[in-house]
Design a protein around this motif. Structure first.
Motif: not given
Ligand code: GDP
Length: 320
Positions: A40-52
């Motif tokens: 699953n990649t539905g939880d992916d997000f960007e934080h401090f410009g980083l792809k998490i």
């Protein structure tokens, strides 16, 4: 001659911590290279410009034996210097970022910005971490999950899950898609070649449904032998909001509800032996139900359940 368990080709559909437990077991039982994991990649997000990518990282850290086994996620032997200094600067601190973990997010972000796909980055990391199992993000396009809450409106998945510790009451779940989003070809190929598709005991709403939202994947599953393991035991999730969300969305929080969620393509449903008395005996379509000890506390539990799942698959679904 009956196929041996270790010779099977298996695709596991997984989210994070719950999924990673069975994935580790399958990785041990199957011959190297015979397991593919669709994550699953539905939880992916960007934080401090980083792809998490939390679920991808949990699966990879687990397979590479780098995971913090106490938490089930993050890297073992982490330090938190960056997070501590961010706190000194009054920067948002609700998402835990270990120093080594940050390095992974930085390198992933750099590679993505230079034109790599998420599948390519994941494959590259797997090679560096000596992971022989193939790990595939469900898609190379962003497909973020959002949660519609009763009192605080729409929020991103990580705001709901981490910042608000899944306390807000859920009204609906929104599975977003960028217009041309589709599963990666590697995902389709892996499922086509699989003897069994195993749906791990991951959160059905937050971890598995985002994968099933791809019509190509759903359609393909109707042609495959699909086995699911229940993440709900005695009406409870062992971790996270699966039972709470079912309740808030108007479903009975129990293993049977999970079976119904997968009924369009499911062949074998494995619920925990603790649910044996309460599990409805009424048959849904041609789905075979079966029980097992599904609580995985130790590595031996994970390997044992993986073996049981595959053996029951061979016995109950047949395999030339
Ligand atoms: P997350 O993305 O990190 O929340 O992880 P998942 O979605 O993959 O897993 C969460 C689900 O795993 C929860 O619904 C738990 O009930 C389930 N789970 C965790 N550990 C176990 C276990 O040992 N056995 C079973 N059957 N389910 C588990």
């Amino acid at each position: 001659m009956r196929k041996k368990v270790e010779d099977l080709k298996v695709v596991a559909l997984a989210g994070g911590v719950g999924g990673a437990k069975l994935v580790l077991g399958l990785d041990h039982v199957l011959k190297p290279g015979n397991l593919s994991v669709v994550v699953n990649t539905g939880d992916d997000f960007e934080h401090f410009g980083l792809k998490i990518c939390p679920d991808l990282d949990t699966i990879c850290y687990t397979l590479a034996d780098l995971v913090d086994t106490n938490r089930g996620w993050g890297l073992a032997n982490e330090t938190y210097q960056v997070s501590q200094y961010l706190a000194d600067l009054d920067a948002p601190g609700w998402f835990t970022l270990g120093d080594k973990d940050i390095a992974v997010h930085m390198e992933r972000t750099r590679l993505l910005k230079s034109g790599w796909t998420l599948s390519q980055v994941t494959q590259d990391f797997c090679e560096k971490w000596d992971i022989e199992t193939k790990v595939h993000p469900m898609s190379d396009s962003a497909a973020p999950t959002h949660i519609n809450t009763k009192n605080q409106g729409l929020m991103s998945f990580q705001e709901y899950f981490v910042k608000h510790q899944f306390q807000p009451e859920v009204v609906s779940v929104v599975y977003e898609r960028v217009l041309d989003s589709s599963p990666s070809q590697a995902v389709i190929n892996a499922i086509e070649e699989a003897d069994f598709v195993v749906i791990c005991p991951s959160n059905p709403i937050l971890s598995i449904e985002p994968i099933l939202r791809y019509k190509e994947i759903r359609d393909l599953l109707t042609e495959k032998k699909v086995i699911a393991v229940s993440p709900l035991i005695q009406g409870q999730a062992l971790k996270g909001p699966a039972a709470k969300m079912y309740d808030e969305l108007g479903f009975v929080p129990e293993a049977y509800t999970v079976l119904l969620a997968y009924q369009d393509f499911l062949d074998l449903f494995i619920y925990d032996e603790l649910d044996d008395e309460s599990f409805p005996k009424k048959k849904v379509k041609d789905i075979i139900t079966s029980k097992a000890q599904t609580i995985m506390k130790t590595k031996a539990d994970k390997i044992a359940l993986a073996r049981v799942v595959l053996e029951q698959g061979i016995e109950l679904l047949g395999m030339a």
